[in-house]
Scaffold this motif. Sequence first.
Motif, PDB file in Angstrom:
ATOM      1  N   GLN A   1      -5.953   0.970  -0.184  1.00 27.92           N
ATOM      2  CA  GLN A   1      -4.522   0.724   0.018  1.00 27.92           C
ATOM      3  C   GLN A   1      -4.095   1.129   1.424  1.00 27.92           C
ATOM      4  OE1 GLN A   1      -2.988   2.991  -3.276  1.00 27.92           O
ATOM      5  NE2 GLN A   1      -3.053   1.252  -4.696  1.00 27.92           N
ATOM      6  N   LYS A   2      -4.600   2.258   1.907  1.00 27.61           N
ATOM      7  CA  LYS A   2      -4.258   2.712   3.254  1.00 27.61           C
ATOM      8  C   LYS A   2      -4.772   1.722   4.299  1.00 27.61           C
ATOM      9  CE  LYS A   2      -4.260   7.095   4.055  1.00 27.61           C
ATOM     10  NZ  LYS A   2      -2.858   7.407   4.463  1.00 27.61           N
ATOM     11  N   LEU A   3      -5.990   1.209   4.107  1.00 26.52           N
ATOM     12  CA  LEU A   3      -6.560   0.261   5.055  1.00 26.52           C
ATOM     13  C   LEU A   3      -5.752  -1.031   5.114  1.00 26.52           C
ATOM     14  CD1 LEU A   3     -10.350   0.633   4.153  1.00 26.52           C
ATOM     15  CD2 LEU A   3      -9.210   1.521   6.194  1.00 26.52           C
ATOM     16  N   VAL A   4      -5.338  -1.520   3.969  1.00 32.38           N
ATOM     17  CA  VAL A   4      -4.653  -2.812   3.880  1.00 32.38           C
ATOM     18  C   VAL A   4      -3.170  -2.706   4.228  1.00 32.38           C
ATOM     19  CG1 VAL A   4      -3.966  -4.655   2.277  1.00 32.38           C
ATOM     20  CG2 VAL A   4      -6.320  -3.766   2.252  1.00 32.38           C
ATOM     21  N   GLN A   5      -2.510  -1.658   3.736  1.00 36.65           N
ATOM     22  CA  GLN A   5      -1.056  -1.555   3.896  1.00 36.65           C
ATOM     23  C   GLN A   5      -0.636  -0.800   5.155  1.00 36.65           C
ATOM     24  OE1 GLN A   5       0.759  -0.100   0.251  1.00 36.65           O
ATOM     25  NE2 GLN A   5      -0.684  -1.247  -1.002  1.00 36.65           N
ATOM     26  N   TYR A   6      -1.439   0.197   5.585  1.00 34.22           N
ATOM     27  CA  TYR A   6      -1.059   1.004   6.750  1.00 34.22           C
ATOM     28  C   TYR A   6      -1.835   0.592   7.999  1.00 34.22           C
ATOM     29  CZ  TYR A   6      -0.527   5.041   9.866  1.00 34.22           C
ATOM     30  OH  TYR A   6      -0.291   5.845  10.950  1.00 34.22           O
ATOM     31  N   SER A   7      -3.173   0.592   7.919  1.00 29.63           N
ATOM     32  CA  SER A   7      -3.986   0.368   9.120  1.00 29.63           C
ATOM     33  C   SER A   7      -3.856  -1.053   9.651  1.00 29.63           C
ATOM     34  CB  SER A   7      -5.456   0.682   8.827  1.00 29.63           C
ATOM     35  OG  SER A   7      -5.630   2.035   8.474  1.00 29.63           O
ATOM     36  N   THR A   8      -3.924  -2.046   8.780  1.00 25.86           N
ATOM     37  CA  THR A   8      -3.878  -3.440   9.238  1.00 25.86           C
ATOM     38  C   THR A   8      -2.591  -4.162   8.850  1.00 25.86           C
ATOM     39  OG1 THR A   8      -5.149  -4.087   7.260  1.00 25.86           O
ATOM     40  CG2 THR A   8      -6.389  -3.745   9.304  1.00 25.86           C
ATOM     41  N   GLU A   9      -1.800  -3.568   7.978  1.00 24.83           N
ATOM     42  CA  GLU A   9      -0.512  -4.141   7.576  1.00 24.83           C
ATOM     43  C   GLU A   9      -0.632  -5.631   7.251  1.00 24.83           C
ATOM     44  OE1 GLU A   9       1.872  -2.905  11.060  1.00 24.83           O
ATOM     45  OE2 GLU A   9       2.904  -1.539   9.701  1.00 24.83           O
ATOM     46  N   ILE A  10      -1.498  -5.933   6.295  1.00 29.87           N
ATOM     47  CA  ILE A  10      -1.745  -7.319   5.925  1.00 29.87           C
ATOM     48  C   ILE A  10      -0.491  -7.949   5.315  1.00 29.87           C
ATOM     49  CG2 ILE A  10      -3.178  -8.868   4.551  1.00 29.87           C
ATOM     50  CD1 ILE A  10      -4.604  -7.347   6.856  1.00 29.87           C
TER      51      ILE A  10
END
Length: 371
Positions: A11-20
């Motif tokens: 969730q952090k990778l998708v929502q925070y790091s890359t903001e998909i």
Amino acid sequence: MIDSRIIEFSQKLVQYSTEIKPGEHVLIEAFDVDNPLVRSIVKEVHKVGGFPHVNLRDNQIIRELLMNATEDQISQWAEIDLNQMKQMDAYIGIRGSQNINELSDVPEEKMALYNQIYKTKVHSNQRVKNTKWVVMRYPNESMAQLSGMSTEAFEDFYFNVCTMDYAKMSEAMDALVDRMNQADIVRIVSPDTNLSFSIKDIPAVKCAGNLNIPDGEVFTAPVKDSVNGVITYNTPSPYNGFVFEDVQLTFENGKVIDAEANDTERLNHILNTDEGARYIGEFAIGVNPFIREPMKDILFDEKIDGSFHFTPGQAYDEAPNGNDSSVHWDLVLIQRPEYGGGQIWFDDELIRKDGKFVPEALQALNPENLK
């Protein structure tokens, strides 16, 4: 069932790091990684309305490809993957190498071609410049061995680091960004190190979980011809499958004029890759409070609390100094007391001593305030 820590991490990778965002195409590229994390990221991308694409890579197979590769073969390989990368809006790269020395016996000329052609075209020129991206390591037995921990203890350490409060870190970094943007002359003193250079008018950039996981650095670059003095790195550094130790570089007007290490010949071969490899492309200060000891993995080691890295090779577009190279080698020096201590000065102001920030405005970045 997927571990709840993996779900939180995804969730952090998708929502925070890359903001998909809905409708975005995301390339998930995994090297030697068990598939629970890949599956979890795919699910999270779908949840936010994105379109996941997956490449599963194996470093043993990459080694076989490179052992007898020709320039034409690597060029075609690069063109195929470049075409895919051009269609992506975001990239999530997961490295879980079972053996950091897997590519150590690939002939140097083959590795040079791979770096100069494939990595430059697909990653340096396309992925880095034209996608939202984040790269990370993934915990396994090999990484636990390198860190001197049990597998279970390392997994706990890993998820503590990777799911920390990066928003808090980001806010604390603002004062350091401001101070670096105001600075001209940087002077660094440590055992067998006395280095000076200018960072005047080159932007400082904070990294707090958006591009790397784990994260925790603020970077800029020296004015290309301003570096003078000597630096002795005290952290082992793998490069192309070989672990370098005791690297010492001597600079004159920006250029490395002398270089020594546990394999001086191999070191100089890397620095002779192209003209830019003997100039510095990045200066960065590491601040992650959970990463304390080197583990021969640069994504962790370059963020070590109380460290900085000083990088031969390519400069980033966000902090350009005009240096161009197929090399970008983050070599690390730790300045905490147990590693010999040291000081960083900006324009005659003591900024950090023995790994701790001195000015009050920067003390929020000290480890006791970030945990």
